[in-house]
Design a protein around this motif. Structure first.
Motif, PDB file in Angstrom:
ATOM      1  N   SER A  83      44.973  68.558  50.007  1.00 26.66           N
ATOM      2  CA  SER A  83      43.859  68.661  50.963  1.00 26.66           C
ATOM      3  C   SER A  83      43.097  67.358  51.098  1.00 26.66           C
ATOM      4  CB  SER A  83      42.907  69.783  50.556  1.00 26.66           C
ATOM      5  OG  SER A  83      42.327  69.500  49.298  1.00 26.66           O
ATOM      6  N   SER A  87      38.810  66.385  53.331  1.00 27.15           N
ATOM      7  CA  SER A  87      39.121  67.604  54.076  1.00 27.15           C
ATOM      8  C   SER A  87      38.179  68.734  53.681  1.00 27.15           C
ATOM      9  CB  SER A  87      40.563  68.026  53.822  1.00 27.15           C
ATOM     10  OG  SER A  87      40.819  69.250  54.456  1.00 27.15           O
ATOM     11  N   SER A  89      38.878  71.811  54.766  1.00 23.53           N
ATOM     12  CA  SER A  89      39.673  73.014  55.014  1.00 23.53           C
ATOM     13  C   SER A  89      40.174  73.670  53.738  1.00 23.53           C
ATOM     14  CB  SER A  89      40.877  72.663  55.886  1.00 23.53           C
ATOM     15  OG  SER A  89      41.771  71.827  55.172  1.00 23.53           O
ATOM     16  N   VAL A 179      45.956  76.436  59.233  1.00 27.46           N
ATOM     17  CA  VAL A 179      45.986  75.003  58.939  1.00 27.46           C
ATOM     18  C   VAL A 179      45.910  74.193  60.237  1.00 27.46           C
ATOM     19  CG1 VAL A 179      47.413  73.136  58.028  1.00 27.46           C
ATOM     20  CG2 VAL A 179      47.215  75.277  56.769  1.00 27.46           C
ATOM     21  N   LYS A 180      46.600  74.648  61.246  1.00 31.47           N
ATOM     22  CA  LYS A 180      46.593  73.921  62.521  1.00 31.47           C
ATOM     23  C   LYS A 180      45.214  73.936  63.158  1.00 31.47           C
ATOM     24  CE  LYS A 180      49.300  73.472  66.757  1.00 31.47           C
ATOM     25  NZ  LYS A 180      50.390  74.041  67.570  1.00 31.47           N
ATOM     26  N   ALA A 183      42.513  72.190  59.743  1.00 32.14           N
ATOM     27  CA  ALA A 183      42.821  71.018  58.916  1.00 32.14           C
ATOM     28  C   ALA A 183      42.803  69.747  59.757  1.00 32.14           C
ATOM     29  CB  ALA A 183      44.168  71.184  58.231  1.00 32.14           C
ATOM     30  N   LEU A 186      43.114  65.967  58.030  1.00 29.82           N
ATOM     31  CA  LEU A 186      44.386  65.491  57.483  1.00 29.82           C
ATOM     32  C   LEU A 186      45.302  65.014  58.606  1.00 29.82           C
ATOM     33  CD1 LEU A 186      45.118  68.370  54.954  1.00 29.82           C
ATOM     34  CD2 LEU A 186      44.286  66.095  54.403  1.00 29.82           C
ATOM     35  N   LYS A 188      48.945  64.639  60.585  1.00 26.48           N
ATOM     36  CA  LYS A 188      49.889  65.675  60.993  1.00 26.48           C
ATOM     37  C   LYS A 188      50.946  65.931  59.927  1.00 26.48           C
ATOM     38  CE  LYS A 188      49.447  65.180  65.990  1.00 26.48           C
ATOM     39  NZ  LYS A 188      50.150  64.890  67.270  1.00 26.48           N
ATOM     40  N   ARG A 191      49.056  67.964  56.675  1.00 23.78           N
ATOM     41  CA  ARG A 191      48.367  69.255  56.754  1.00 23.78           C
ATOM     42  C   ARG A 191      49.256  70.442  56.381  1.00 23.78           C
ATOM     43  NH1 ARG A 191      46.688  69.710  63.001  1.00 23.78           N
ATOM     44  NH2 ARG A 191      45.736  67.703  62.445  1.00 23.78           N
TER      45      ARG A 191
END
Length: 314
Positions: A83, A87, A89, A179-180, A183, A186, A188, A191
């Motif tokens: 993470s 981040s 997330s 996550v999409k 996140a 981060l 691509k 993530r």
């Protein structure tokens, strides 16, 4: 060929071969030939296949709890690992992983016999060989093998595989979308790394259960204690925690500490089984002992201090 209880029957060879009950007429039972017991049954002392009607005992549930915790702990580890510090997330992913594993556990219990109930029926584990019935197929004439492989520890062996399958399905359905969405901190390529890690460790856990399920059943309390002690020491050392003040600087350190304390307590409870509460409950007072010992002795093992004292001695 059908035989009744009053007939003279040849010995049923093999440790796990048995005769199925074909019909019951009062006190008279009619048995089939010696062979493999159906799923959900195991042999009794008279080599008769009997249905598993017992409930899992406390130790069985603790074992299932341990096997259920493994993917969750690994999820949390890799989420934290990938993470990054920037981040935000990670918390949402931690909660999602907990939700996935909890729902998978509930669904697994619901689809197990009896279907639709959180209660499961099981066979009692008597010895290590119960987990490896495939190794005890007899060969009466040393040529032909009588295959009597069945799940003598029903359902402790297969229920773990079912749970892992549901964990994997739920993760693939929920985590990529989450996550999409969140996140954003981060790259691509980073993530989805915690999800990729799960695609590696789930097959490893499956093989571990398939090959070492019986060994884990007897050893898991000690595995929990040893690994939780080692990981706590490594974490506190890597985080440069040397005093109680250092622990209070960041809430995350307290969360990690309390999580390890829960694992310590789980290991102690699994070893003692809490058969005698008045003797076993005081053992839980030992849970904070490793962390306290580390904090009290960390300043004496500081490498810079040891080197400086060594230099002064010369």
């Amino acid at each position: 060929m059908i035989r009744s209880a009053v007939d003279i029957q040849p010995a049923c060879l093999g440790l796990y071969c048995g005769r199925t009950v074909l019909s019951v007429n009062g006190s008279l039972e009619t048995y089939g030939d010696c062979g493999v017991c159906p799923r959900g049954q195991r042999t009794d002392d008279n080599k008769i296949c009997r249905e598993c009607i017992e409930s899992p005992d406390r130790y069985d549930w603790l074992y299932l709890g341990f096997m259920a915790m493994l993917p969750l702990v690994l999820h949390w580890f890799f989420i934290e690992w990938y993470s990054g510090k920037k981040s935000s997330s990670a918390l949402f992913q931690h909660v999602t992983a907990l939700f996935e594993c909890s729902v998978a556990a509930i669904i697994t219990l619901l689809v197990s016999d009896p279907v639709g109930s959180l209660y499961i029926r099981s066979c009692k584990v008597k010895k290590l060989s119960d987990w490896y019935t495939m190794l005890y197929n007899p060969s009466p004439d040393y040529i032909t093998t009588v295959h009597c492989t069945h799940e003598a520890v029903y359902p402790l062996y297969t229920i773990v595989f079912i749970y892992y399958a549901f964990c994997l399905v739920l993760m693939m359905l929920l985590r990529p979308l989450l996550v999409k969405k969140i996140a954003c901190g981060l790259g691509k390529s980073d993530r989805f790394k915690s999800i990729y890690a799960a695609l590696y460790f789930f097959p490893i856990l499956t093989v571990l259960q398939a090959v070492g399920g019986g060994l884990l059943y007897y050893a898991f309390p000690y595995i929990i204690l040893v690994l939780s002690l080692v990981t706590l020491a490594v974490y506190m050392s890597a985080s440069e925690v040397e005093s109680f003040k250092d622990l209070l600087v960041r809430k995350k350190r307290l969360v990690v500490l309390f999580s390890h304390w829960l694992l310590h307590a789980y290991g102690i409870i699994s070893i003692s089984k809490l058969d005698k509460l008045e003797q076993d409950l005081p053992l839980l007072a030992l849970v904070p002992a490793p962390a306290l010992f580390y904090l009290l002795t960390a300043k004496y093992t500081e490498p810079s201090r040891i080197l400086s004292e060594g230099g002064n001695g010369h």
